[in-house]
Scaffold this active site. Structure first.
Site, PDB file in Angstrom:
ATOM      1  N   TYR A 208      -4.547   1.306  15.733  1.00  0.00           N
ATOM      2  CA  TYR A 208      -3.286   1.379  16.480  1.00  0.00           C
ATOM      3  C   TYR A 208      -3.502   1.140  17.975  1.00  0.00           C
ATOM      4  CZ  TYR A 208      -0.858   3.235  12.378  1.00  0.00           C
ATOM      5  OH  TYR A 208      -0.298   3.376  11.132  1.00  0.00           O
TER       6      TYR A 208
ATOM      7  N   GLU B  60      -3.684  -0.304   8.092  1.00  0.00           N
ATOM      8  CA  GLU B  60      -2.502   0.096   8.863  1.00  0.00           C
ATOM      9  C   GLU B  60      -2.587  -0.448  10.272  1.00  0.00           C
ATOM     10  OE1 GLU B  60      -1.574   4.328   9.137  1.00  0.00           O
ATOM     11  OE2 GLU B  60      -2.071   4.578   7.023  1.00  0.00           O
TER      12      GLU B  60
ATOM     13  N   ARG C 152       0.854  -1.185   0.000  1.00  0.00           N
ATOM     14  CA  ARG C 152       0.000   0.000   0.000  1.00  0.00           C
ATOM     15  C   ARG C 152       0.891   1.237   0.000  1.00  0.00           C
ATOM     16  NH1 ARG C 152      -2.992   2.947   4.747  1.00  0.00           N
ATOM     17  NH2 ARG C 152      -4.074   4.495   3.500  1.00  0.00           N
TER      18      ARG C 152
ATOM     19  N   ASN D 263      -7.731   1.520   9.993  1.00  0.00           N
ATOM     20  CA  ASN D 263      -6.423   1.639  10.632  1.00  0.00           C
ATOM     21  C   ASN D 263      -6.634   1.495  12.130  1.00  0.00           C
ATOM     22  OD1 ASN D 263      -5.434   2.190   8.094  1.00  0.00           O
ATOM     23  ND2 ASN D 263      -4.900   4.333   8.508  1.00  0.00           N
TER      24      ASN D 263
ATOM     25  N   HIS E 139      -3.251  10.904   0.627  1.00  0.00           N
ATOM     26  CA  HIS E 139      -2.688  10.679   1.963  1.00  0.00           C
ATOM     27  C   HIS E 139      -2.014  11.984   2.421  1.00  0.00           C
ATOM     28  CE1 HIS E 139      -1.201   7.311   4.830  1.00  0.00           C
ATOM     29  NE2 HIS E 139      -0.901   8.460   5.414  1.00  0.00           N
TER      30      HIS E 139
ATOM     31  N   GLU F  42      -7.640   8.378   6.478  1.00  0.00           N
ATOM     32  CA  GLU F  42      -7.808   9.006   7.791  1.00  0.00           C
ATOM     33  C   GLU F  42      -8.209  10.479   7.759  1.00  0.00           C
ATOM     34  OE1 GLU F  42      -4.706   8.516  10.648  1.00  0.00           O
ATOM     35  OE2 GLU F  42      -4.737   6.352  10.555  1.00  0.00           O
TER      36      GLU F  42
HETATM   37  C1  PNW Z   1      -1.602   7.193  10.703  1.00  0.00           C
HETATM   38  N1  PNW Z   1      -4.154   8.115  16.527  1.00  0.00           N
HETATM   39  O1  PNW Z   1      -1.861   8.324  11.506  1.00  0.00           O
HETATM   40  C2  PNW Z   1      -1.255   7.691   9.314  1.00  0.00           C
HETATM   41  O2  PNW Z   1      -2.107   7.172   8.319  1.00  0.00           O
HETATM   42  C3  PNW Z   1       0.176   7.482   8.932  1.00  0.00           C
HETATM   43  O3  PNW Z   1       0.557   8.372   7.902  1.00  0.00           O
HETATM   44  C4  PNW Z   1       1.056   7.610  10.163  1.00  0.00           C
HETATM   45  O4  PNW Z   1       2.414   7.612   9.851  1.00  0.00           O
HETATM   46  C5  PNW Z   1       0.708   6.446  11.073  1.00  0.00           C
HETATM   47  O5  PNW Z   1      -0.674   6.377  11.330  1.00  0.00           O
HETATM   48  C6  PNW Z   1       1.451   6.466  12.405  1.00  0.00           C
HETATM   49  O6  PNW Z   1       1.132   7.604  13.146  1.00  0.00           O
HETATM   50  C7  PNW Z   1      -2.411   8.201  12.768  1.00  0.00           C
HETATM   51  O7  PNW Z   1      -4.033   9.120  17.305  1.00  0.00           O
HETATM   52  C8  PNW Z   1      -2.514   9.353  13.534  1.00  0.00           C
HETATM   53  O8  PNW Z   1      -4.819   7.058  16.901  1.00  0.00           O
HETATM   54  C9  PNW Z   1      -3.098   9.336  14.766  1.00  0.00           C
HETATM   55  C10 PNW Z   1      -3.583   8.137  15.271  1.00  0.00           C
HETATM   56  C11 PNW Z   1      -3.472   6.970  14.531  1.00  0.00           C
HETATM   57  C12 PNW Z   1      -2.886   7.009  13.272  1.00  0.00           C
END
Ligand code: PNW
Length: 495
Positions: free
Chosen positions: A301, A378, A83, A299, A127, A172
């Site tokens: 995290y 992601e 991706r 995504n 992006h 996002e």
């Molecule tokens: C994503 N959160 O951003 C983006 O899609 C990427 O470009 C970035 O590098 C990656 O995650 C890591 O940060 C995020 O606060 C920003 O949960 C914020 C969050 C999650 C993902």
């Protein structure tokens, strides 16, 4: 879930996609080369104090010049899919009008090389790297940007529609609105707070127009969009904490997913149009935004723990530190992000909570009965890496056990949750993309938050695969071995 490479491989359903993800602005460098135009991020990143230690995205991983080497790393890894994002200012430098053939040429070569190596291309149309002329005209606060994105998608469809297997329209929008337009920590650096609401609608409309353009061009690939999803966890049973978590859920999750998957904004948002006179979505807009998708990109995290009242961490955890600035403890804030007790945290300060991977999928299934097939587009973790010299073998080793464990636990949990009898069994989970192939420019955190499976020395551009890379390679090899043992007619249960 604590699976070895072999155990994890055995959990992978047939056809499950394992991939890696990047984005153009974070890896390419070469910002002034071959006719690329400036983006809003070029300007934002040059402002003193905007990026940790004022680090520059000008070179980053120099991927623009080292693309074949990076594809070779993916080939050796054995992943099914890559991706990446198409740089809008590289392909259409003004954000409207003429196309830059050299920009198209770069992605032509990338896509062809991926296909030659048996790697399936997933292209993200947007992006975050908005062409500067559009940012200067208001960026996502200006409805016109959505139409410009639709046009850019048509350009991309005409150029690559015959070869790209999966398209992500926008990545996002929540992060762009929250960090870029509401809090001012990302480009364009606007701190409009609740007045940033139109940037939500315009990005979602941009998604709809891009989707429409891709469909009209009859691209051969599947089309989806990507939202980040963070389960909101009240800090206690106190009703004010629960109310706060619910508000955060609306502001970060439902505001972006409901329009796409249900065709309407959350009621509380529709009731709040007084925030901005320009926010009055028509039914035509909502129809565009909620067109059927071939897949939904998620995504994941981390979860977010929410407590009522002001406190530490009024901005996403780790961000305040990453900014070298104390933005936390905003006086009078109605709620704040609290930390999870007894929990491992990444270098960003993000809580490591693999169980919430299952919660995220289960909540999605519950909220969205018509949820299309899902790709986790992601997931990954930033941890400080140490390069160890293995003198005997004359090579460098990067023992990133915590990143490896993060990935094993999250992929394993996602697979178990979506199996029959799992907490999110109705979700048709098709794949998982690791963020990221290699360490890169982590937006306002510069090069200080490494997420890569591959370490990048930003002085020498030397790439060194980490332990997590070799682990994923092992998972993929074990899957291949297991499926070779399952040839038709062979005895079952021989894994
Ligand atoms: C994503 N959160 O951003 C983006 O899609 C990427 O470009 C970035 O590098 C990656 O995650 C890591 O940060 C995020 O606060 C920003 O949960 C914020 C969050 C999650 C993902």
């Amino acid at each position: 879930m604590n699976a070895s490479a072999k155990e994890l491989a055995a959990l992978l359903p047939p056809g499950f996609t394992l991939g890696v993800a990047t984005s153009a602005f974070q890896i390419e460098g070469a910002l002034d080369e071959d006719g690329r135009g400036p983006s809003g991020w070029d300007v934002f990143a040059a402002k003193p104090g905007a990026i940790v230690e004022d680090q520059s995205p000008a070179v980053s991983c120099d991927h623009y010049h080292r693309m074949p080497e990076d594809v070779a790393l993916m080939k050796d890894l054995g992943i099914d899919s890559y991706r990446f994002s198409l740089s809008w200012p590289r392909i259409q430098p003004g954000g409207s009008g003429p196309v830059n053939p050299a920009g198209l040429g770069f992605y032509d070569r990338l896509i062809d090389l991926l296909l030659e190596n048996g790697i399936s291309p997933m292209a993200t149309v947007y992006h975050w790297d908005t062409p500067l002329p559009l940012e200067e005209a208001g960026g996502w606060m200006n409805r016109d940007t959505a139409y410009r994105l639709g046009e850019f998608a048509a350009i991309a469809a005409a150029a690559f529609g015959d070869r790209v297997d999966r398209w992500v329209t926008v990545n996002e929008p929540a992060t762009v609105t929250t960090n870029g337009y509401a809090l001012g920590m990302h480009a364009p650096g606007e701190a409009l707070m609740l007045k940033a609401l139109p940037s939500v609608h315009h990005q979602l409309l941009g998604h709809g127009l891009a989707l429409q353009a891709l469909r009209a061009a009859n691209v051969r690939g599947e089309i989806g969009m990507t939202n980040v999803y963070s389960p909101m966890v009240p800090a206690s049973a106190n009703p004010l904490d629960k109310l706060s978590a619910g508000l955060m859920d609306v502001a970060q999750n439902r505001l972006y997913a409901d329009p796409v998957l249900l065709g309407k904004y959350p009621d509380i948002i529709r009731a709040a149009t007084f925030f901005s006179s320009s926010f009055s979505p028509s039914s035509e807009d909502m129809d565009l935004i909620s067109q059927p998708l071939d897949f939904y990109g998620l995504n994941y995290y981390m979860p977010t723990r929410v407590a009522s009242g002001p406190g530490e961490g009024a901005v996403p955890p780790g961000m305040a530190e990453a900014m070298g600035d104390d933005l936390s403890g905003t006086p009078g804030a109605p709620f704040h992000i609290a930390s999870f007790p007894d929990t491992e945290h990444t270098a960003y300060g993000w809580p490591v909570k693999p169980d919430y991977m299952a919660v995220a999928l289960a909540e999605m299934a519950e909220r969205y009965p018509d949820l299309p097939p899902v790709y986790i587009t992601e997931g990954g973790a930033s941890f400080e890496d140490v390069v160890v010299r293995d003198a005997a073998a004359d090579r460098r080793i990067i023992p990133d056990e915590r990143r490896l464990r993060y990935l094993a636990d999250h992929i394993g949990t996602a697979l178990e949750a979506t199996r029959p009898g799992g907490a999110a069994e109705s979700v048709d989970l098709r794949g998982y993309y690791v963020w990221s192939l290699m360490d890169n420019f982590e937006w306002s955190a510069g090069y200080k938050q490494p997420f890569g499976l591959v370490h990048v020395d930003f002085d020498t551009q030397v790439r060194t695969p980490k332990a997590s890379y070799y682990w994923l390679q092992e998972v993929i090899a074990a899957r291949r071995a297991a499926s070779a043992a399952h040839v038709p007619g062979a005895a079952v249960g021989q894994q």
